[in-house]
Every structure is written in C-alpha cells, then in structure tokens.
Design a protein around this motif. Structure first.
Motif, PDB file in Angstrom:
ATOM      1  N   ALA A  41     -50.131   4.753  68.181  1.00 45.93           N
ATOM      2  CA  ALA A  41     -49.089   4.579  69.202  1.00 45.93           C
ATOM      3  C   ALA A  41     -49.040   3.121  69.632  1.00 45.93           C
ATOM      4  CB  ALA A  41     -49.336   5.470  70.408  1.00 45.93           C
ATOM      5  N   GLY A  42     -48.018   2.780  70.288  1.00 47.94           N
ATOM      6  CA  GLY A  42     -47.922   1.398  70.735  1.00 47.94           C
ATOM      7  C   GLY A  42     -47.242   0.512  69.717  1.00 47.94           C
ATOM      8  N   LYS A 176     -57.126   7.917  76.055  1.00 45.98           N
ATOM      9  CA  LYS A 176     -56.979   9.325  76.428  1.00 45.98           C
ATOM     10  C   LYS A 176     -55.773   9.941  75.717  1.00 45.98           C
ATOM     11  CE  LYS A 176     -58.075   9.873  80.946  1.00 45.98           C
ATOM     12  NZ  LYS A 176     -57.673   9.988  82.368  1.00 45.98           N
ATOM     13  N   VAL A 177     -54.674   9.209  75.728  1.00 46.21           N
ATOM     14  CA  VAL A 177     -53.453   9.729  75.107  1.00 46.21           C
ATOM     15  C   VAL A 177     -53.627   9.829  73.589  1.00 46.21           C
ATOM     16  CG1 VAL A 177     -51.014   9.234  74.626  1.00 46.21           C
ATOM     17  CG2 VAL A 177     -51.905   8.976  76.943  1.00 46.21           C
ATOM     18  N   VAL A 194     -43.867   9.170  74.071  1.00 45.15           N
ATOM     19  CA  VAL A 194     -42.719   8.748  74.879  1.00 45.15           C
ATOM     20  C   VAL A 194     -43.179   8.389  76.297  1.00 45.15           C
ATOM     21  CG1 VAL A 194     -40.597   9.563  76.008  1.00 45.15           C
ATOM     22  CG2 VAL A 194     -40.945   9.990  73.565  1.00 45.15           C
ATOM     23  N   ARG A 195     -44.040   9.221  76.882  1.00 49.35           N
ATOM     24  CA  ARG A 195     -44.514   8.933  78.249  1.00 49.35           C
ATOM     25  C   ARG A 195     -45.309   7.631  78.286  1.00 49.35           C
ATOM     26  NH1 ARG A 195     -43.864  13.306  81.946  1.00 49.35           N
ATOM     27  NH2 ARG A 195     -43.087  15.136  80.835  1.00 49.35           N
ATOM     28  N   LEU A 196     -46.087   7.417  77.233  1.00 47.03           N
ATOM     29  CA  LEU A 196     -46.864   6.176  77.135  1.00 47.03           C
ATOM     30  C   LEU A 196     -45.937   4.958  77.044  1.00 47.03           C
ATOM     31  CD1 LEU A 196     -49.953   5.465  76.709  1.00 47.03           C
ATOM     32  CD2 LEU A 196     -49.412   5.330  74.277  1.00 47.03           C
ATOM     33  N   GLU A 197     -44.919   5.069  76.216  1.00 48.73           N
ATOM     34  CA  GLU A 197     -43.997   3.958  76.008  1.00 48.73           C
ATOM     35  C   GLU A 197     -43.149   3.679  77.245  1.00 48.73           C
ATOM     36  OE1 GLU A 197     -43.977   1.882  73.628  1.00 48.73           O
ATOM     37  OE2 GLU A 197     -45.365   2.883  72.274  1.00 48.73           O
ATOM     38  N   THR A 247     -38.177  13.856  67.542  1.00 41.84           N
ATOM     39  CA  THR A 247     -38.818  12.763  66.798  1.00 41.84           C
ATOM     40  C   THR A 247     -38.962  11.498  67.643  1.00 41.84           C
ATOM     41  OG1 THR A 247     -36.740  11.821  65.952  1.00 41.84           O
ATOM     42  CG2 THR A 247     -37.729  13.607  64.668  1.00 41.84           C
ATOM     43  N   PHE A 248     -38.393  11.507  68.842  1.00 45.59           N
ATOM     44  CA  PHE A 248     -38.447  10.301  69.679  1.00 45.59           C
ATOM     45  C   PHE A 248     -39.898   9.944  70.014  1.00 45.59           C
ATOM     46  CE2 PHE A 248     -33.996  10.959  71.810  1.00 45.59           C
ATOM     47  CZ  PHE A 248     -33.397  10.770  70.580  1.00 45.59           C
ATOM     48  N   THR A 249     -40.198   8.655  69.971  1.00 43.04           N
ATOM     49  CA  THR A 249     -41.540   8.203  70.362  1.00 43.04           C
ATOM     50  C   THR A 249     -41.487   7.165  71.476  1.00 43.04           C
ATOM     51  OG1 THR A 249     -41.459   6.548  68.610  1.00 43.04           O
ATOM     52  CG2 THR A 249     -42.610   8.621  68.103  1.00 43.04           C
ATOM     53  N   HIS A 250     -40.308   6.669  71.805  1.00 43.64           N
ATOM     54  CA  HIS A 250     -40.204   5.627  72.832  1.00 43.64           C
ATOM     55  C   HIS A 250     -39.274   5.991  73.981  1.00 43.64           C
ATOM     56  CE1 HIS A 250     -42.123   3.360  69.650  1.00 43.64           C
ATOM     57  NE2 HIS A 250     -42.376   2.399  70.513  1.00 43.64           N
ATOM     58  N   GLY A 251     -38.485   7.036  73.796  1.00 40.34           N
ATOM     59  CA  GLY A 251     -37.539   7.425  74.834  1.00 40.34           C
ATOM     60  C   GLY A 251     -36.132   6.949  74.519  1.00 40.34           C
ATOM     61  N   THR A 252     -35.197   7.540  75.232  1.00 43.57           N
ATOM     62  CA  THR A 252     -33.791   7.169  75.006  1.00 43.57           C
ATOM     63  C   THR A 252     -33.502   5.814  75.648  1.00 43.57           C
ATOM     64  OG1 THR A 252     -33.046   8.160  77.070  1.00 43.57           O
ATOM     65  CG2 THR A 252     -33.114   9.613  75.129  1.00 43.57           C
ATOM     66  N   SER A 253     -32.350   5.276  75.298  1.00 40.14           N
ATOM     67  CA  SER A 253     -31.904   4.017  75.906  1.00 40.14           C
ATOM     68  C   SER A 253     -31.870   4.147  77.421  1.00 40.14           C
ATOM     69  CB  SER A 253     -30.508   3.667  75.392  1.00 40.14           C
ATOM     70  OG  SER A 253     -30.557   3.419  73.998  1.00 40.14           O
ATOM     71  N   GLU A 254     -31.313   5.249  77.875  1.00 45.19           N
ATOM     72  CA  GLU A 254     -31.179   5.451  79.324  1.00 45.19           C
ATOM     73  C   GLU A 254     -32.564   5.495  79.981  1.00 45.19           C
ATOM     74  OE1 GLU A 254     -31.133   7.394  83.042  1.00 45.19           O
ATOM     75  OE2 GLU A 254     -31.779   8.538  81.291  1.00 45.19           O
ATOM     76  N   GLN A 255     -33.494   6.213  79.347  1.00 49.23           N
ATOM     77  CA  GLN A 255     -34.844   6.316  79.919  1.00 49.23           C
ATOM     78  C   GLN A 255     -35.561   4.969  79.922  1.00 49.23           C
ATOM     79  OE1 GLN A 255     -36.190   9.405  77.236  1.00 49.23           O
ATOM     80  NE2 GLN A 255     -36.174  10.951  78.858  1.00 49.23           N
ATOM     81  N   ARG A 256     -35.433   4.235  78.843  1.00 48.05           N
ATOM     82  CA  ARG A 256     -36.140   2.952  78.753  1.00 48.05           C
ATOM     83  C   ARG A 256     -35.612   1.986  79.808  1.00 48.05           C
ATOM     84  NH1 ARG A 256     -38.323   1.096  73.006  1.00 48.05           N
ATOM     85  NH2 ARG A 256     -39.721   0.137  74.520  1.00 48.05           N
ATOM     86  N   GLN A 257     -34.293   1.969  79.981  1.00 44.44           N
ATOM     87  CA  GLN A 257     -33.707   1.091  80.997  1.00 44.44           C
ATOM     88  C   GLN A 257     -34.144   1.519  82.388  1.00 44.44           C
ATOM     89  OE1 GLN A 257     -29.459   1.512  79.808  1.00 44.44           O
ATOM     90  NE2 GLN A 257     -29.514  -0.703  79.698  1.00 44.44           N
TER      91      GLN A 257
END
Ligand SMILES: [Zn+2]
Length: 280
Positions: A41-42, A176-177, A194-197, A247-257
């Motif tokens: 991850a990361g 931990k994750v 996704v939560r980590l990102e 399959t998302f690992t980083h989140g949507t555009s809306e979530q990231r913003q």
C-alpha cells in the motif's frame, strides 16, 4: 508556493545521475515487482499509468542533470523541508514522541527499494521497509501532461502525501493496516487501503494549512485539482473503463478532494481519522 528562503532538506538521496544503473535486467519481472510494491500500500496512481517509459531508456553511465531536473530536485527538497518543520511540530502532539523524518529518494527511470524495484511507471511510493519514499521527478511532467494535474502546488501535494504515509508508519497505522490487509479478502483489503490513502490526503491538507503563508494565488486549487485527477473513478474513466468501486485503492475524486479539505480546514491531524468515519 513561495519557497524562497526555505532551506533545502538534507534528507534527500539523489540517484538521478546514476540513471538507474542497477536496473539492468528488469524486463519481465517489472510487473511482478510493481505488484510487490503495491502489496505494501502507499503506492500511488500506478496501474493506470502504463507506457510511461523508464525501463529501456536506461544507460548505466553517469550523467549530468538537466536544468529542469535540478530545479525539480531543489523544489522537492524545499517542500520536504517544510514537511519536516510542520510534522516536527505537530507529530509530538499526536504521538508523544519526536518526529523522525523520512528520506526522499529521487530517481530517474528505474531504481531499487526494499519494497521492490521502481520504474517511472510505478509512480511515487513510500516504502516502510527503509522509511524512504521514492519519486521519479519526471512524474511531475506526467502529472502536468497526462493527468491534467499541473502546478507547483500539485507537485508539492504529492510529496506531502508520500510524507503522510511515513507519518502513518511512525504512528503505527501503516503496519497495522498492512497486517490486516493480509488477513482479509481483496475487496476488504482495497477498502482498508482507501481509508489509508484518504487519511494521507487529509494529513496532506493539515500540512497545506500549516504552510498556507507560502501559498500563492491558485495553489490550493492546484492541489484540489490534482486530488481530483488522481481519484480512482477519474483514472479508470480516463483509461476508458467503467469505474469499479471494489477495485478502488485511493478513493474517488470527490473523496480525495474532500479529505484533503477536511485536513486543510481544520488544520488538525485528529480530524483525519478515516478509519472511524462512518462515511468516507
Ligand atoms: Zn498514497
């Protein structure tokens, strides 16, 4: 971002003159290696950035850096220095210990890390194994030209995001994750990632707030736009696919913003608990 007068971080390992000399023979193992890195991850924006070159463009000879590369390196070292100042102050308040900054490895084309080999196509990533993050400065051009995420503060946000993964590692969250990810199925592992990102995005927002006196007109928008352009749904759509949320690992555009904004508006790392959030 105004970095004049900001000292350059010394925690920089510049491998760019080596032109990835260790990369000989990468070839067929490239994909496997990328997967190995992703496993930790990361790793950011990798799978959808194909054909970025890197492998195959390497020579083992030492070379001089171009002016643009020198500028990018100085910029990155300046940004890294601001993260050291900010987390040096904030970290002891949330962790009750001093902040140990990460090392930023600048590479060109290919390089190796304990998390596997990296190529230009890998995208920036943090490796908990050596507490370094890896950045091919050509990625800034990729952001500008292929991802529609130009601007100096967009680049600064990427650095702050990688540093945020180190902060998560220092806080014990990342191990931990990663441990939990190994015990669950792929979909659940992705959801944890996704939560980590998103937490890393939020922590990047906390950093942005702390350096807000250096911001120029349009800077904040550049970071928010970058967060949008590297959202999983947008990346998948731009690659001609229908977005597949599982399959998302980083989140949507809306979530990231939004999570970047949560960190920016509050300026408080405690607001970045994406793991307890009922809604991401
Ligand atoms: Zn990340």
């Amino acid at each position: 971002m105004r970095l004049r007068g900001v000292r350059k971080s010394r925690n920089v390992e510049d491998r760019r003159k080596m032109s990835g000399g260790k990369g000989a023979g990468l070839g067929g193992v490239g994909l496997l290696v990328v997967l190995a890195v992703g496993y930790f991850a990361g790793i950011d924006v990798t799978p959808l950035l194909e054909g970025q070159g890197g492998i195959g463009q390497q020579s083992t000879a030492s070379r001089e850096l171009t002016e643009a590369e020198q500028r990018e390196g100085e910029f990155a070292a300046g940004v890294l220095s601001t993260t050291e100042q900010v987390w040096g102050q904030v970290f002891p308040q949330i962790a009750d210990k001093a902040y140990q900054p990460p090392v930023m490895v600048l590479y060109s084309g290919v390089t190796s890390s304990p998390c596997g080999n990296a190529s230009g196509a890998t995208g920036p990533f943090y490796c908990p194994g050596d507490e370094k993050f890896y950045l091919d400065t050509a990625f800034f051009t990729t952001m500008r030209q292929k991802l529609g995420a130009g601007g100096d503060f967009a680049a600064a946000y990427v650095i702050a995001h990688e540093v945020a993964h180190h902060v998560q590692n220092e806080l014990g969250i990342l191990p931990k994750v990663n441990q939990r990810r190994q015990a669950v199925g792929q979909t659940e592992a992705n959801a944890l990632t996704v939560r980590l990102e998103l937490q890393a995005d939020c922590l990047s927002g906390v950093w942005a707030r702390a350096v807000s006196s250096t911001l120029e007109r349009g800077d904040l928008q550049e970071a928010l736009n970058a967060a949008k352009q590297i959202g999983d749904d947008t990346l998948q759509r731009n690659a001609g696919r229908v977005p597949q949320p599982h399959t998302f690992t980083h989140g949507t555009s809306e979530q990231r913003q939004r999570w970047f904004s949560v960190g920016y508006k509050s300026g408080d790392a405690n607001s970045c608990d994406t793991f307890s959030a009922a809604r991401l």
